[in-house]
Write a protein that holds these residues in place. Structure first.
Motif, mmCIF file in Angstrom:
data_model
loop_
_atom_site.group_PDB
_atom_site.id
_atom_site.type_symbol
_atom_site.label_atom_id
_atom_site.label_comp_id
_atom_site.label_asym_id
_atom_site.label_seq_id
_atom_site.Cartn_x
_atom_site.Cartn_y
_atom_site.Cartn_z
ATOM 1 N N GLN A 6 1.076 -1.437 0.165
ATOM 2 C CA GLN A 6 0.506 0.432 0.450
ATOM 3 C C GLN A 6 1.033 1.567 0.434
ATOM 4 O OE1 GLN A 6 -3.172 -0.446 3.393
ATOM 5 N NE2 GLN A 6 -4.552 -0.045 1.614
ATOM 6 N N LYS A 7 2.352 1.178 0.000
ATOM 7 C CA LYS A 7 2.888 2.700 -0.118
ATOM 8 C C LYS A 7 2.196 3.547 -1.570
ATOM 9 C CE LYS A 7 7.131 4.289 -0.235
ATOM 10 N NZ LYS A 7 7.935 4.419 -1.151
ATOM 11 N N GLY A 8 2.648 2.571 -2.902
ATOM 12 C CA GLY A 8 2.771 2.967 -3.831
ATOM 13 C C GLY A 8 1.455 4.050 -4.083
ATOM 14 N N GLU A 9 -0.119 3.023 -3.446
ATOM 15 C CA GLU A 9 -1.314 3.705 -3.264
ATOM 16 C C GLU A 9 -1.187 5.557 -2.699
ATOM 17 O OE1 GLU A 9 -3.145 0.698 -3.002
ATOM 18 O OE2 GLU A 9 -4.139 0.837 -1.447
ATOM 19 N N THR A 10 -0.569 4.998 -1.798
ATOM 20 C CA THR A 10 -0.755 6.128 0.189
ATOM 21 C C THR A 10 0.263 7.238 -0.310
ATOM 22 O OG1 THR A 10 -0.913 4.161 1.153
ATOM 23 C CG2 THR A 10 0.343 6.478 2.776
ATOM 24 N N ASN A 11 1.221 6.973 -0.896
ATOM 25 C CA ASN A 11 1.675 8.077 -1.412
ATOM 26 C C ASN A 11 1.801 9.048 -2.745
ATOM 27 O OD1 ASN A 11 3.671 7.825 0.798
ATOM 28 N ND2 ASN A 11 5.913 6.966 -0.700
ATOM 29 N N ASN A 12 0.422 8.235 -3.315
ATOM 30 C CA ASN A 12 0.148 8.887 -4.649
ATOM 31 C C ASN A 12 -0.738 10.146 -4.385
ATOM 32 O OD1 ASN A 12 -0.219 9.586 -7.224
ATOM 33 N ND2 ASN A 12 -1.679 7.491 -8.007
ATOM 34 N N ARG A 13 -1.269 9.285 -2.780
ATOM 35 C CA ARG A 13 -2.901 10.188 -2.569
ATOM 36 C C ARG A 13 -1.852 11.477 -1.987
ATOM 37 N NH1 ARG A 13 -8.736 9.328 -3.520
ATOM 38 N NH2 ARG A 13 -8.201 6.676 -4.608
ATOM 39 N N ILE A 14 -1.160 10.908 -0.909
ATOM 40 C CA ILE A 14 -0.362 12.370 0.339
ATOM 41 C C ILE A 14 -0.227 13.281 -0.945
ATOM 42 C CG2 ILE A 14 1.477 13.107 1.975
ATOM 43 C CD1 ILE A 14 0.609 9.822 2.264
ATOM 44 N N ASN A 15 1.465 12.506 -1.741
ATOM 45 C CA ASN A 15 1.405 13.944 -2.729
ATOM 46 C C ASN A 15 0.131 14.750 -3.465
ATOM 47 O OD1 ASN A 15 3.947 14.363 -4.623
ATOM 48 N ND2 ASN A 15 2.691 13.730 -5.815
ATOM 49 N N ALA A 16 -0.289 14.013 -4.196
ATOM 50 C CA ALA A 16 -1.450 14.687 -4.943
ATOM 51 C C ALA A 16 -2.252 16.038 -3.720
ATOM 52 C CB ALA A 16 -2.233 13.284 -5.204
ATOM 53 N N TYR A 17 -2.458 15.437 -2.596
ATOM 54 C CA TYR A 17 -2.887 16.408 -1.247
ATOM 55 C C TYR A 17 -1.978 17.631 -1.402
ATOM 56 C CZ TYR A 17 -5.485 18.297 2.872
ATOM 57 O OH TYR A 17 -5.652 18.680 3.337
ATOM 58 N N ILE A 18 -0.613 17.228 -1.503
ATOM 59 C CA ILE A 18 0.378 18.644 -0.703
ATOM 60 C C ILE A 18 0.635 19.154 -1.894
ATOM 61 C CG2 ILE A 18 2.745 18.998 -0.717
ATOM 62 C CD1 ILE A 18 1.247 17.788 2.350
ATOM 63 N N MET A 19 1.264 18.452 -3.122
ATOM 64 C CA MET A 19 1.023 19.685 -4.069
ATOM 65 C C MET A 19 -0.091 20.318 -5.208
ATOM 66 S SD MET A 19 4.086 18.775 -6.050
ATOM 67 C CE MET A 19 5.581 17.496 -5.898
ATOM 68 N N GLY A 20 -1.514 20.059 -4.350
ATOM 69 C CA GLY A 20 -2.877 21.038 -5.075
ATOM 70 C C GLY A 20 -2.227 22.010 -3.705
ATOM 71 N N LYS A 21 -1.610 22.121 -2.177
ATOM 72 C CA LYS A 21 -1.539 23.133 -1.820
ATOM 73 C C LYS A 21 -0.708 23.660 -1.716
ATOM 74 C CE LYS A 21 -5.045 21.126 1.771
ATOM 75 N NZ LYS A 21 -6.124 22.226 1.626
ATOM 76 N N LEU A 22 0.158 23.300 -2.608
ATOM 77 C CA LEU A 22 1.177 24.180 -2.795
ATOM 78 C C LEU A 22 0.500 24.993 -4.197
ATOM 79 C CD1 LEU A 22 3.787 21.450 -2.121
ATOM 80 C CD2 LEU A 22 3.722 23.930 -0.527
ATOM 81 N N GLY A 23 0.388 24.471 -4.497
ATOM 82 C CA GLY A 23 0.055 24.533 -5.924
ATOM 83 C C GLY A 23 -1.054 26.382 -5.391
ATOM 84 N N ALA A 24 -1.790 25.632 -4.631
ATOM 85 C CA ALA A 24 -3.099 26.395 -4.382
ATOM 86 C C ALA A 24 -1.833 28.286 -3.656
ATOM 87 C CB ALA A 24 -3.936 25.900 -3.545
ATOM 88 N N ALA A 25 -1.592 28.024 -2.676
ATOM 89 C CA ALA A 25 -0.169 28.891 -2.662
ATOM 90 C C ALA A 25 0.329 28.954 -3.240
ATOM 91 C CB ALA A 25 0.120 28.263 -1.032
ATOM 92 N N GLY A 26 0.331 28.995 -4.244
ATOM 93 C CA GLY A 26 1.327 30.222 -5.309
ATOM 94 C C GLY A 26 2.864 29.438 -5.692
ATOM 95 N N VAL A 27 2.738 28.180 -5.308
ATOM 96 C CA VAL A 27 4.119 27.662 -5.675
ATOM 97 C C VAL A 27 4.154 26.468 -6.674
ATOM 98 C CG1 VAL A 27 6.059 26.120 -5.105
ATOM 99 C CG2 VAL A 27 4.779 27.149 -3.340
#
Ligand code: ADP
Ligand code: UDP
Length: 241
Positions: free
Chosen positions: A45-66
């Protein structure tokens, strides 16, 4: 979008071409490695867990202008990303002394730093990712002065976004590693944050107990690695299956 041939198989992810030359598929495998690939294991389950966490964090960073390479989640283990020409350096910010910094300077792990410390490492498993400075990067031709300044500014900006995001979930962001590149379709355009932000590339400690919730659980044989990654996900609000 059509997935095409495998371009690169790294230690934890595989990158595929697509029918669009500007886009790649990033596949998160269950493979886990430490110490420059010396210690390797499969964690369910590491692949799916990290894929989800990464998508969430990248979304937050994008929204903050990164600006990031992340386009969208494709399926449980894959995300669509902008194809980048990666700069071969790792950008590390530390809020608390740990890992290689504790060892290098003989400072106790857990020592709070009055300000975040920024470090560059040259990305090379064979050389064990040596610490480098701006001059090494510029004079050896890995990146120009403008990109060096931008990598520092963006990595510190990420700290301003993610430190409170984790703190709100009772988690301390101890340190993290980022990688940047230019879109191959826009080589003179802005730097984009690439690769991933997951518990594989950062240190996260429970704020009250200091329990480790990141890849140090694997490096140091503490067990419950993915269980803790998933706990992080749940605590910060990442939707898991
Ligand atoms: P490693 O290469 O360290 O073993 P991974 O298994 O995580 O790491 O492989 C992913 C590889 O893909 C890394 O080398 C990373 O620099 C590279 N990469 C990440 N994002 C992109 C991108 N958007 N475009 C091109 N390469 C990327
Ligand atoms: N890191 C990483 N990949 C690397 C080296 C470090 O993701 O190749 C991350 C690591 O997980 C930690 C931070 O960068 O969150 C700082 O790592 P450090 O220099 O302390 O090295 P380590 O002790 O992890 O080898």
């Amino acid at each position: 979008m059509e997935k095409r041939r495998e371009l690169y198989r790294g230690k934890a992810k595989t990158v595929y071409a697509t029918d669009d030359p500007g886009l790649l598929v990033m596949h998160f495998r269950d493979d886990t490695s430490a110490f420059d690939g010396i210690k390797v294991s499969q964690l369910e389950q590491k692949g799916e867990t990290n894929n989800r966490i990464n998508a969430y964090i990248m979304g937050k960073l994008g929204a903050a202008g990164v600006a990031t390479h992340f386009v969208r989640l494709l399926n449980e283990r894959e995300s669509l990303v902008v194809s980048l020409k990666m700069i071969p350096v790792e950008c590390v910010v530390r809020n608390v002394c740990a890992g290689s910094m504790a060892k290098r300077y003989g400072i106790a792990e857990g020592t709070r730093l009055p300000e975040p410390i920024f470090e560059f490492f040259y990305k090379s498993d064979a050389l064990h990712d040596p610490l480098v400075n701006d001059d090494h990067i510029r004079i050896l031709g890995w990146a120009n002065a403008r990109d060096i300044a931008e990598m520092k500014a963006l990595t510190l900006r990420v700290n301003q976004v993610l430190k409170p995001l984790f703190a709100d979930a009772g988690i301390e962001l101890v340190d993290y590693k980022l990688e940047f590149g230019h879109a191959i379709s826009d080589p003179t355009g802005p730097l984009l944050l690439g690769d991933e932000f997951t518990p594989d590339g950062c240190r996260l400690w429970d704020l009250s107990t200091e329990e480790k919730l990141d890849k140090d659980r694997f490096r140091r044989d503490l067990g419950s690695v993915i269980e803790k990654y998933r706990e992080v996900a749940t605590r910060i609000g990442v939707p898991l299956q």
